[in-house]
Design an enzyme around this catalytic site. Structure first.
Site, PDB file in Angstrom:
ATOM      1  N   ARG A  49     -91.931 -37.717 -57.848  1.00 12.34           N
ATOM      2  CA  ARG A  49     -92.492 -36.685 -56.976  1.00 12.34           C
ATOM      3  C   ARG A  49     -91.342 -35.789 -56.532  1.00 12.34           C
ATOM      4  NH1 ARG A  49     -89.128 -37.652 -53.573  1.00 12.34           N
ATOM      5  NH2 ARG A  49     -90.204 -36.108 -52.298  1.00 12.34           N
ATOM      6  N   ASP A 235     -92.248 -26.404 -52.269  1.00 13.46           N
ATOM      7  CA  ASP A 235     -92.998 -26.632 -53.511  1.00 13.46           C
ATOM      8  C   ASP A 235     -93.401 -25.329 -54.179  1.00 13.46           C
ATOM      9  OD1 ASP A 235     -93.389 -29.225 -51.848  1.00 13.46           O
ATOM     10  OD2 ASP A 235     -93.799 -29.726 -53.941  1.00 13.46           O
TER      11      ASP A 235
HETATM   12  O1  MRU Z   1     -95.752 -34.993 -52.426  1.00 17.45           O
HETATM   13  P1  MRU Z   1     -94.303 -34.870 -52.778  1.00 17.45           P
HETATM   14  O2  MRU Z   1     -93.492 -36.058 -52.367  1.00 17.45           O
HETATM   15  O3  MRU Z   1     -94.102 -34.480 -54.222  1.00 17.45           O
HETATM   16  O4  MRU Z   1     -93.779 -33.648 -51.899  1.00 17.45           O
HETATM   17  C1  MRU Z   1     -92.454 -33.264 -51.983  1.00 17.45           C
HETATM   18  C2  MRU Z   1     -92.106 -32.161 -51.060  1.00 17.45           C
HETATM   19  O5  MRU Z   1     -92.931 -31.611 -50.388  1.00 17.45           O
HETATM   20  C3  MRU Z   1     -90.701 -31.693 -51.072  1.00 17.45           C
HETATM   21  O6  MRU Z   1     -90.314 -31.246 -49.807  1.00 17.45           O
HETATM   22  C4  MRU Z   1     -90.571 -30.535 -52.058  1.00 17.45           C
HETATM   23  O7  MRU Z   1     -91.111 -30.881 -53.303  1.00 17.45           O
HETATM   24  C5  MRU Z   1     -89.176 -30.103 -52.242  1.00 17.45           C
HETATM   25  S1  MRU Z   1     -88.229 -31.357 -53.070  1.00 17.45           S
HETATM   26  C6  MRU Z   1     -86.715 -30.731 -53.430  1.00 17.45           C
END
Ligand code: MRU
Length: 344
Positions: A49, A235
């Site tokens: 993730r 994201d």
């Molecule tokens: O649901 P996830 O764990 O994939 O969410 C990750 C995040 O929201 C992070 O803050 C984002 O991807 C930036 S990671 C460098």
């Protein structure tokens, strides 16, 4: 400083080893994938993730697909297209996934010889470039922290979420490496607990101490005056600076404004969605209620359900700085062309 951080993704040349982040910090276990459908499932199930990491994983997924189908069928391009669509369906919000797939598609379209090598090289380059971008952002972001005594971060944005080093966590790493005396606070990040399970663990592996707080303690922490900056990843960033990130980011940004705490977003340029003027049309992933619900309520006749959006959108007006490897945009809502100027 030690460098024991477990890598999220290890490419072996014939397979992709994915660290199952759901089992951290108790267990360090890698699953091995040899096809794209497996990689798509690893992304969907949150074994891997973090926006950059899922983009890199998807790129390796395409490389596995080409390896699998190229020598087996004349219609290998159709089979690879189906696999690319499967990867694209794995998670909707992080634009890095679609950015990486577009890069792989472009190489496929241009390459007619040595396709396996070309596509593998592209995936390896996406991975290596992300690591280099993180190191650059670490320096640029750390420069903004001079004189800062305390920071808070949200979710996990470190090695585990990226090609290595990290975005927001990379800035914290760089500041500490420059001997800055920082108090680092990490929110738990319910419901998946990326902060509690991953961020404080990664920091500790790197010899950096941190203080975990319940997400609901953030306002009180800010009120106490011990933090000057909140530092988060992203994201998807729209062209005006509106930023989608882990659920709770918008709450933190709103609270930061109220308490005079500055708010930094750190993300590679691959996280900017140039097609979006603003954050209104960013698709926000809503995951299964059962990820949130106590199991006693997870029954067909239950009167209790759960709403489980896992990202939110922070308006650019609440952001003090966006840090990318191409440069920093201060107060993005006041500089309409600031982010566009980073597009090359
Ligand atoms: O649901 P996830 O764990 O994939 O969410 C990750 C995040 O929201 C992070 O803050 C984002 O991807 C930036 S990671 C460098």
């Amino acid at each position: 400083m030690t460098n024991l951080i477990a890598q999220a993704l290890i490419w072996t040349g014939t397979s992709l080893n994915v660290l199952d982040q759901r089992q951290l910090p108790e267990t360090t276990h890698y699953d091995t994938y040899t096809d794209a459908a497996g990689v798509a499932q690893a992304i969907k199930s949150m074994r891997v993730r973090g926006a950059p990491a899922i983009g890199i994983a998807a790129a390796y997924g395409v490389a596995l697909s080409v390896k699998q189908h190229y020598s087996q069928s004349e219609n290998w391009r159709n089979a690879v297209s189906v696999d690319i669509e499967t990867l694209a369906q794995s998670r909707p919000t992080a634009v890095n996934l679609f950015w990486a797939l577009d890069k792989m598609k472009a190489v496929l379209a241009q390459t007619h010889e040595n396709v396996v090598d070309a596509i593998t090289d592209c995936a390896l380059t996406i991975h290596a470039d992300d690591l280099a971008a993180n190191q650059k952002m670490g320096d640029l972001g750390a420069a903004l922290l001079v004189g800062t005594k305390g920071v808070m971060t949200h979710c996990n944005t470190g090695s585990l979420a990226t090609g290595g080093y990290g975005t927001a966590l990379g800035v914290i790493r760089s500041a500490v490496a420059q001997n800055q005396d920082l108090n680092v606070f990490a929110g738990e990040t319910r419901p998946w607990l990326q902060g509690a399970r991953l961020t404080v663990w990664e920091l500790a592996q790197d010899g950096i101490s941190s203080m975990l707080i319940a997400d609901s303690a953030a306002a009180w922490l800010m009120k106490s005056g011990v933090i000057d900056w909140i530092i988060v990843g992203a994201d998807r960033i729209a062209a005006n600076g509106d930023t989608a990130n882990k659920i709770g980011t918008y709450s933190l940004a709103t609270l930061a404004k109220q308490h005079g705490v500055k708010f930094m977003v750190v993300a590679p340029i691959s996280t900017v969605d140039w097609m979006l003027e603003n954050g209104e049309n960013i698709e926000i992933e809503c995951r299964e209620p059962r990820e949130l619900l106590p199991t006693c309520y997870d029954t067909p006749d239950s009167l209790v359900s759960a709403w489980n959006p896992v990202f939110d959108v922070t308006p650019a007006a609440l952001i003090s700085a966006i840090v990318t490897e191409k440069g920093v945009v201060l107060n993005p809502s006041e500089h309409a062309d600031g982010i566009r100027s980073l597009q090359s």
